[in-house]
Design a protein around this motif. Structure first.
Motif, PDB file in Angstrom:
ATOM      1  N   THR A 119       0.838  -1.203   0.000  1.00  0.00           N
ATOM      2  CA  THR A 119       0.000   0.000   0.000  1.00  0.00           C
ATOM      3  C   THR A 119       0.872   1.252   0.000  1.00  0.00           C
ATOM      4  O   THR A 119       0.564   2.251  -0.656  1.00  0.00           O
ATOM      5  CB  THR A 119      -0.943  -0.025   1.222  1.00  0.00           C
ATOM      6  N   SER A 232      -2.976  -3.064   7.694  1.00  0.00           N
ATOM      7  CA  SER A 232      -2.809  -3.728   6.405  1.00  0.00           C
ATOM      8  C   SER A 232      -4.159  -4.175   5.859  1.00  0.00           C
ATOM      9  O   SER A 232      -5.010  -4.698   6.560  1.00  0.00           O
ATOM     10  CB  SER A 232      -1.890  -4.928   6.555  1.00  0.00           C
ATOM     11  N   SER A 233      -4.323  -3.994   4.578  1.00  0.00           N
ATOM     12  CA  SER A 233      -5.587  -4.351   3.934  1.00  0.00           C
ATOM     13  C   SER A 233      -5.670  -5.858   3.745  1.00  0.00           C
ATOM     14  O   SER A 233      -4.684  -6.523   3.468  1.00  0.00           O
ATOM     15  CB  SER A 233      -5.666  -3.660   2.582  1.00  0.00           C
ATOM     16  N   ASP A 264      -3.424  -3.150  -5.823  1.00  0.00           N
ATOM     17  CA  ASP A 264      -2.806  -3.384  -4.508  1.00  0.00           C
ATOM     18  C   ASP A 264      -3.383  -4.701  -4.001  1.00  0.00           C
ATOM     19  O   ASP A 264      -4.540  -4.774  -3.576  1.00  0.00           O
ATOM     20  CB  ASP A 264      -3.176  -2.208  -3.583  1.00  0.00           C
TER      21      ASP A 264
END
Ligand code: ADP
Ligand code: MG
Length: 825
Positions: A119, A232-233, A264
């Motif tokens: 990211t 964090s995704s 991403d």
């Protein structure tokens, strides 16, 4: 997926053309997240900064891959170690974005374990401008490049898609103007490409608006807490920039489209390591699945032998179907930790990146056609071509030709023309234009099929028709004795020539000899009765051949006119008639007579009529020649007198000038002698002109007569040859068609053919038709018109050549054509 290697690919919608470029590999980079504990002994870089080597001690700690291998070397396109956001952008994205403005699709992907900096690389920090990532920088570059291209009108739109647990989310749906949709989003494949149905796409006119959209999306990202990094995704995010560039010049109907996908990806770490449970476990499972499907797709893309690439196994690969490989510029960034503890994940990310590098893509410009512009331009072109056609028509003297589609009345008229043509009441169908030609052919087809039906209906009314392949019925009928082996109905007679008929007696094979035998007698007789003319000669000819099928009922009636003596002979003396050799023994001399004397004989008998016409024409021709010669002599003497008068007048004039001129109020005063000379000269010139006019007319007449005489002579000779060959040379039992071969039979050639002066033109037209027309079939009517014009011109040129002759001596005797081999009168 097929990999086209043809340079140009036309899609089904016909408006989309992709110009294929050269093959290109996917670019793969590795970016190492800065750390204080960088594992220098384990991670080393190549000198060119394009390779990364991993070394693991054999007695490694728990968790390190437990196999024999301890050293790996990965060759990539670049190692980004301690690299600034700025330089990362320049290395990774700048070229891809630049090419997108020229119509090339581009995809940039960040792959790696959670917390490794995906990211950060893609979006960067939203607080610090300096640390902004690829996404905002790409938007900036796009708008900057648009400013540099004032010749094009370029639109930019963006969308932001998140895939979370195999569900699609629109990260920009929270914007006030995006309507709420109840139906879930779905991925749709269309001829124009892949798109996500229900995903909002936003037009952005300015860089600033684009940034707002980006930030809106960022805040909407679903963030799941995770043991390793809270922020964090856990989802895949795809930010797409759509570019469409139209030329500002309206004549250019092509336009280009492209899209840049900035992806991403969710963390790539494997399930076991995280120790997650519940919701997080579910997320992790989905992520692992989709990433492994991504890997499968990539392996398939890298394997050139593989035809099928499994794009549809998950939402991620499906949504990226036209952005992975194919015609895109593609870049992958593997984000890795530099710490020794994360080495296994680093290895796995590097493997992924090097697999990506194996894929070849064929970046290509997406060129499309603006349908509206195209129609407008075609309309303009059409008007121009119509004007052009009108000019050609007026040049070719084709007034009032229209090119519009035909209406019912016109089509009906063509149908009637075709019918009349087929009947013979219309000699030819004039060619007007291509549309009309096509319609004529069309109507031929219509009439033909109608006639076929009529014929069949007629036959059915008269006969019972049996299908030839229907053996059972045929055998049954044969057994019953109703048809012969060839399928003809026994005993039926048919006036139209169908079925087994009774041939007219005159046409029966074997009877031919009888007519032959007594040709001379017949001719003599006919002559006595005043019958011998080219026409009756023709009839006799036809009768003497065995082409029974050509005889019409009227011909059969004609037979009655033939002296009854012969008819009786044919029916009452069958033995004699069936042996023509006997006849030849009695009538034919042993050796053929010399041609000159035979020719004399011919002229008095069979060839008398044509000989008479020939003589007549010849007399007229000679008379005109004589007249022309006299006129020419008169013209010459007038010319001489003109010359002497002119001389005298000149002398008078010089004398007057020498004497000094008299003038009265601007009028010249001349003496009577000079005045008389002027009058005489005037009168002589008038005479000269009149005589010249006469001569011109005579010459035209002579030319015409000469032509007729030549033709008559030719016919006389041809006829003589046929007669001579048939009478003395060809054995009498030779089949008639062979005899006729190669010679022109009197009366069989249409007169129009004999008197046609335009043979050369017709040949020329034929040549043009075969050479030029296949390339440009639309030009039929044009060439037709041209040919007519040329013929007209040739005619008037010939006529004018007489008129344009300047006064001068004319040869007294006109040259005659070379005489024939025979002693012609
Ligand atoms: P990922 O998206 O891969 O899970 P992030 O991009 O969120 O990881 O990075 C995790 C953290 O590390 C963030 O706080 C980010 O700012 C920081 N970080 C990652 N890479 C870098 C880098 N190259 N330089 C500075 N900070 C970084
Ligand atoms: Mg992230």
């Amino acid at each position: 997926m097929g990999r086209p290697n043809i340079p140009m690919k036309r899609h089904k919608d016909k408006r989309r053309i992709i110009k294929m470029g050269t093959r290109k590999k996917v670019h793969a980079y590795v970016r190492i997240k800065p750390t204080d504990e960088f594992a220098y002994e384990m991670i080393t870089f190549g000198e060119d900064n394009k390779s990364i080597d991993i070394h693991i001690k054999k007695d490694g700690r728990k968790g390190i891959i437990n196999n024999q291998q301890t050293d790996w070397s990965f060759r990539l396109d670049g190692v980004l170690h301690d690299a600034s956001q700025d330089s990362v952008y320049d290395t990774v994205a700048k070229e891809v974005v630049a090419q997108a403005l020229d119509g090339y699709n581009g995809t940039i992907m960040c792959y790696g374990q959670t917390g490794a900096g995906k990211t950060y690389t893609m979006t960067g920090t939203t607080e610090n401008y300096k640390h902004r990532g690829i996404l905002p920088r790409a938007l900036q570059q796009v708008f900057r490049m648009i400013e540099e291209r004032p010749t094009h009108s370029i639109t930019v739109r963006v969308s932001y898609l998140e895939i979370y647990n195999e569900t699609l989310f629109d990260l920009l749906s929270t914007l006030p103007y995006v309507g709420n949709s109840d139906t879930p989003m779905s991925i749709v494949e269309s001829p124009q490409g892949i798109f996500v149905k229900g995903l909002s796409v936003h037009m952005t006119g300015r860089e600033e608006d684009a940034f707002s959209l980006l930030f809106e999306g960022e805040t909407n990202r679903i963030i799941a807490s995770h043991t390793m990094n809270k922020n964090s995704s856990r989802s895949h995010c795809i930010f797409t920039i759509y570019i469409e560039a139209h030329s500002r010049s309206l004549s250019d109907e092509k336009y280009i489209t492209s899209k840049i996908n900035l992806v991403d990806l969710a963390g790539s770490e494997r399930l076991g390591k995280t120790g997650s449970e519940g919701q997080i476990l579910k997320e992790a499972t989905y992520i692992n699945k989709s990433l492994s499907f991504l890997e499968q797709a990539i392996i398939a893309l890298g394997d050139r032998k593989r035809e099928h690439v499994p794009f549809r196994q998950c939402k991620l690969t499906h949504a990226l179907k036209d952005s992975l490989g194919g015609n895109c510029n593609m870049v992958i960034v593997a984000n890795v930790y530099g710490d020794a503890t994360q080495l296994d994940e680093t290895l796995s990310s590097l493997r992924f990146a090097s697999r990506m590098k194996l894929i070849t893509t064929e970046p290509a410009v997406n060129e499309k056609y603006d349908a509206e512009r195209m129609v407008k331009n075609l309309e303009k072109e059409l008007i121009l071509l119509k004007q052009e056609l009108a000019i050609h028509d007026s040049l070719a003297n084709r007034a009032m030709v229209t090119y519009d589609p035909m209406d019912e009345v016109q089509i009906a008229e063509i149908n009637s023309q075709v019918r009349r043509y087929l009947e013979g009441s219309l000699e030819e169908i004039d060619i007007i234009n291509l549309r009309q030609i096509q319609e004529v052919f069309n109507q031929f087809k219509v009439v033909l099929s109608q006639q076929e039906q009529e014929v069949e209906a007629n036959l059915r009314r008269k006969y019972t028709l049996i299908n030839k392949n229907d053996y059972v019925t045929i055998t049954a009928v044969q057994k019953a004795g109703l048809v012969d082996v060839e399928g003809h109905t026994v005993g039926e007679t048919d006036g139209q020539g169908f079925g087994l008929g009774i041939a007219p007696f005159s046409a029966k094979p074997g009877k031919k000899g009888k007519f032959k035998k007594s040709f001379r007698d017949l001719a003599g007789l006919a002559k006595k009765e005043g019958l011998l003319s080219p026409v009756s000669g023709k009839d006799i000819d036809s009768l003497s051949t065995s082409r029974t099928q050509l005889l019409s009922p009227s011909k059969e009636v004609d037979v009655k006119d033939v002296p009854s003596r012969d008819r009786e002979a044919s029916s009452s003396e069958p033995v004699a008639s069936d042996s023509p050799k006997e006849d030849s023994r009695t009538t034919r001399p042993g050796t053929p007579p010399p041609k000159p004397s035979a020719f004399e004989e011919f002229k008095n008998e069979r060839g008398s009529e044509i000989n008479r016409i020939f003589k007549q024409n010849k007399t007229i021709l000679n008379d005109r020649r004589k007249k022309a010669s006299e006129t020419a002599q008169r013209i010459n003497s007038i010319k001489r007198e003109i010359d002497t008068t002119k001389e005298a007048l000149d002398a008078q004039k010089t004398f007057r000038e020498e004497q000094g001129e008299y003038e009265n109020k601007g009028l010249m005063i001349i003496d009577e002698e000079e005045f008389l000379l002027i009058l005489k000269l005037k009168e002589l010139k008038k005479q000269y002109r009149e005589e010249y006019q006469d001569l011109r007319d005579l010459k035209a007449e002579i030319q015409y007569c000469q032509h007729l005489v030549d033709q008559c002579r030719q016919r006389l000779l041809t006829e003589f040859d046929i007669w001579y060959n048939e009478s003395f040379l060809i054995p009498e039992d030779t089949p008639a068609p062979l005899k006729a071969k190669g010679s022109i039979k009197l009366g069989l050639l249409p007169l129009s053919k004999l008197t046609s002066l335009a043979e050369d033109d017709e040949d020329k037209f034929g040549r043009i038709q075969t050479s030029a027309l296949p390339d440009c079939p639309d030009s039929v009517s044009f060439y037709n018109a041209r040919m007519k014009l040329d013929q007209k011109k040739n005619y008037s040129k010939t006529m004018a050549s007489f008129q344009n002759k300047k006064p001068g001596p004319v040869p007294a005797v006109l040259k005659e054509k070379s005489p024939s081999d025979y002693n012609l009168p």
